[in-house]
Design a protein around this motif. Sequence first.
Motif, short mmCIF file in Angstrom:
data_model
loop_
_atom_site.label_atom_id
_atom_site.label_comp_id
_atom_site.label_asym_id
_atom_site.label_seq_id
_atom_site.Cartn_x
_atom_site.Cartn_y
_atom_site.Cartn_z
N VAL A 88 0.84 -1.19 0.00
CA VAL A 88 0.00 0.00 0.00
C VAL A 88 0.88 1.25 0.00
O VAL A 88 1.73 1.40 0.88
N ASP A 89 0.69 2.09 -1.01
CA ASP A 89 1.57 3.26 -1.04
C ASP A 89 0.82 4.57 -1.27
O ASP A 89 1.39 5.53 -1.76
N SER A 90 -0.45 4.59 -0.87
CA SER A 90 -1.14 5.89 -0.86
C SER A 90 -2.36 5.83 0.05
O SER A 90 -2.92 4.75 0.30
N LEU A 91 -2.76 7.00 0.52
CA LEU A 91 -3.97 7.10 1.33
C LEU A 91 -5.20 6.74 0.49
O LEU A 91 -6.12 6.09 0.97
N LYS A 92 -5.16 7.13 -0.79
CA LYS A 92 -6.26 6.81 -1.70
C LYS A 92 -6.51 5.31 -1.76
O LYS A 92 -7.65 4.84 -1.79
N THR A 93 -5.42 4.55 -1.83
CA THR A 93 -5.55 3.09 -1.88
C THR A 93 -6.12 2.56 -0.57
O THR A 93 -6.97 1.67 -0.56
N LEU A 94 -5.68 3.12 0.54
CA LEU A 94 -6.23 2.70 1.84
C LEU A 94 -7.73 2.97 1.91
O LEU A 94 -8.48 2.15 2.44
N GLU A 138 -8.23 11.76 7.96
CA GLU A 138 -8.84 10.85 6.99
C GLU A 138 -8.43 9.41 7.30
O GLU A 138 -9.25 8.49 7.26
N PHE A 139 -7.16 9.22 7.60
CA PHE A 139 -6.70 7.87 7.96
C PHE A 139 -7.37 7.38 9.23
O PHE A 139 -7.83 6.23 9.30
N LYS A 140 -7.43 8.24 10.21
CA LYS A 140 -7.96 7.80 11.52
C LYS A 140 -9.41 7.35 11.42
O LYS A 140 -9.89 6.58 12.25
N ALA A 141 -10.11 7.81 10.40
CA ALA A 141 -11.52 7.45 10.23
C ALA A 141 -11.70 6.09 9.53
O ALA A 141 -12.81 5.58 9.44
N LEU A 142 -10.61 5.48 9.08
CA LEU A 142 -10.73 4.21 8.33
C LEU A 142 -10.74 3.03 9.32
O LEU A 142 -9.71 2.56 9.76
#
Length: 227
Positions: A88-94, A138-142
């Motif tokens: 995984v190499d982007s936030l979009k992919t996450l 944004e990450f923390k909400a995943l």
Amino acid sequence: MLIKNNLQNILETVSKEITLVAVSKTKPIADIKEAYDAGHKIFGENKIQEMVQKYEALPKDIEWHMIGHLQRNKVKYMAHFVSLIHGVDSLKTLVEINKQAIKHNRVIPCLLQARIAQEETKFGLDFDAIEQIIRSDEFKALENIKIVGLMGMASFTDDEDQISNEYQSLKMFFDKLKDSSSDSKTLNIKLDTLSMGMSGDYKIALVNGSNMIRVGSAIFGERNYIA
Ligand SMILES: *Cc1c(COP(=O)(O)O)cnc(C)c1O
């Protein structure tokens, strides 16, 4: 027979805490079955469609790891069964992985791929980009992904010092990130996996703190074409 021997030889030389991902990309089902019958249950593939086909054809207690560069529009095909996504190499992919995980009511473990090689061609995130992602709201909400560690590939070179330095830099960053994220208020990060090392360099990777190695040709033999 050869595959079984190769597997045993590698497993004999690495400690029990090390996870061996047998990289079966481009190899036929029969080869994977041979490794499976020898007791191995963890396989890595770098193309989603190929992994799906093999998943469907083989016993369901196999753990499938996606180790290749991800095409976001194909994440949906593996979301129901993939055990660990390394690249995984982007936030979009996450965000996409999270979306597909929600559909299957599960949490998908992921590794962020760090760029450690000096070569230009390798994928991956710089260390500060990894920190930025992890700190973002944004990450923390995943809630349906979980970052369980980092993955890195060293330069393709004979210079063992260079390989060693590259792996060492990732191990140091991993330890630092592990410390700084250990009090995370979200459940979607808990670092314990450091995926470094392939057939040609896994011994160097292990010396430098890897606890997951991705070994293909040393188990299954050389691949016939570039994957
Ligand atoms: C192909 C591949 C491997 C395994 O390579 P070998 O040299 O055959 O061991 C490991 N990691 C990634 C990301 C790969 O694409």
